[in-house]
Design an enzyme around this catalytic site. Structure first.
Site, PDB file in Angstrom:
ATOM      1  N   GLY A 110       0.822  -1.209   0.000  1.00 12.20           N
ATOM      2  CA  GLY A 110       0.000   0.000   0.000  1.00 12.20           C
ATOM      3  C   GLY A 110       0.848   1.247   0.000  1.00 12.20           C
ATOM      4  O   GLY A 110       2.072   1.195  -0.156  1.00 12.20           O
ATOM      5  N   ASP A 146     -10.417   4.120  -0.146  1.00 13.88           N
ATOM      6  CA  ASP A 146      -9.837   3.166  -1.098  1.00 13.88           C
ATOM      7  C   ASP A 146     -10.699   1.913  -1.218  1.00 13.88           C
ATOM      8  O   ASP A 146     -10.212   0.792  -1.115  1.00 13.88           O
ATOM      9  CB  ASP A 146      -8.412   2.790  -0.688  1.00 13.88           C
ATOM     10  CG  ASP A 146      -7.576   2.319  -1.885  1.00 13.88           C
ATOM     11  OD1 ASP A 146      -8.067   2.440  -3.024  1.00 13.88           O
ATOM     12  OD2 ASP A 146      -6.458   1.832  -1.678  1.00 13.88           O
TER      13      ASP A 146
END
Length: 304
Positions: free
Chosen positions: A44, A159
């Site tokens: 990430g 997200d």
């Protein structure tokens, strides 16, 4: 949740002591085989996630190892630990504990072994039935409703997507989501709002219904080309051919009312203008057959 992290300074250590279990670095290093690449689950913006195993409690875990070379990453760590610990919803992954030994910042989550929605939706053969798909869409909507309306403060996810970090997705530098799922206003303002998460949910709903990715590969007149999924579905809607966007692997074996609601909720939530999107509460009501179908223009609007 969006990747959240923090420099442990001052009284923060005392604050974290009451939130979940404190792990020592050696324990987590051993559990992840020294953060072996073979156990890498995803990558990430602020770090990597590794598969681990705690032998003393016979439990698999997911360990997020924060990259601490930025002040933002450190802030995200604190935010994630102090906020997610308080979240309680059946469709949200649970935080088990944390660690900030040895200049390391680690967050420990329960490990979910069933892989991502992307894995099940886009593999061949796809084994997701119509009922399973609709339940997944309702589950995601329910979790988002909890974050926006039922938690003691409005939480932005930033997200929402079907794919894991590191599995073919590209996270933008603005750190507001993954390409294909980012609302137009985020690209313009670099800021996320509640409606931005609603947009991302809309894209996920369209993926679940169509079996195609957010950036879809479409075949037309013998040629293949890439386009945004929302644009393709909206084009079919304008031609009164909405059901042509339903996943052909279902072979027409779906409830037409459910499919229509899922596709139209997807389009409405992914409306280019944030102020024309339904709230997540309205989306849940439509999917639950408690509200009428959304009214949409035949052509996809241009963002205002």
């Amino acid at each position: 949740m969006a990747m959240v992290v923090v420099a442990i300074v001052g009284g923060i250590s005392t604050l974290l002591l009451v939130l979940g279990r404190k792990f020592c670095y050696r324990e987590l290093r051993f559990a992840t085989s020294n953060f072996a690449d073979e156990g890498l689950l995803g990558v990430g913006v602020f770090g990597k996630v590794y598969l681990g195993f705690l032998s003393n409690i016979n439990c698999s875990i997911a360990v997020k190892r924060i990259t601490t070379n930025s002040h933002q990453g450190v802030k995200e760590y604190e935010s994630e630990v102090t906020t997610i610990t308080r979240l309680r919803h059946r469709n949200l992954v649970q935080l088990i504990g944390w660690c900030h030994d040895n200049n390391e910042f680690l967050i420990v989550y329960e490990f979910l072994p069933n892989k991502s929605l992307d894995y099940h939706l886009h593999r061949e053969p796809c084994l997701l039935t119509r009922d399973t798909r609709y339940k997944i869409a309702m589950g995601v909507a329910s979790a988002l409703f909890y974050l926006q309306e039922e938690f003691d403060q409005c939480m932005l996810h930033r997200d929402i997507k079907v794919v894991d970090h590191g599995q073919g997705s590209q996270t933008t530098e603005v750190m507001l989501g993954t390409d294909g799922y980012i609302a137009p206003e985020c690209l313009d303002t670099y800021k996320a709002i509640k409606e931005s998460d609603v947009y991302s949910f809309g894209i996920v709903a369209l993926e679940i219904a169509s079996g195609k990715k957010a950036i879809a590969l479409i075949e037309r007149n013998g040629q293949r080309f890439k386009t945004k999924l929302v644009e393709w579905v909206w084009e079919l809607y304008g031609k009164e051919s909405l059901f042509d966007s339903a996943d052909p692997r279902l072979s027409g074996n779906y409830d037409m009312e459910q499919m229509e609601r899922l596709l139209l909720v997807g389009l409405a939530c992914a409306h280019p203008n944030y102020f024309d999107r339904p709230s997540i509460m309205q989306a849940v009501d439509i999917l639950s057959f408690k509200a009428a179908l959304p009214m949409l223009p035949p052509e996809m609007p241009v963002p205002a």
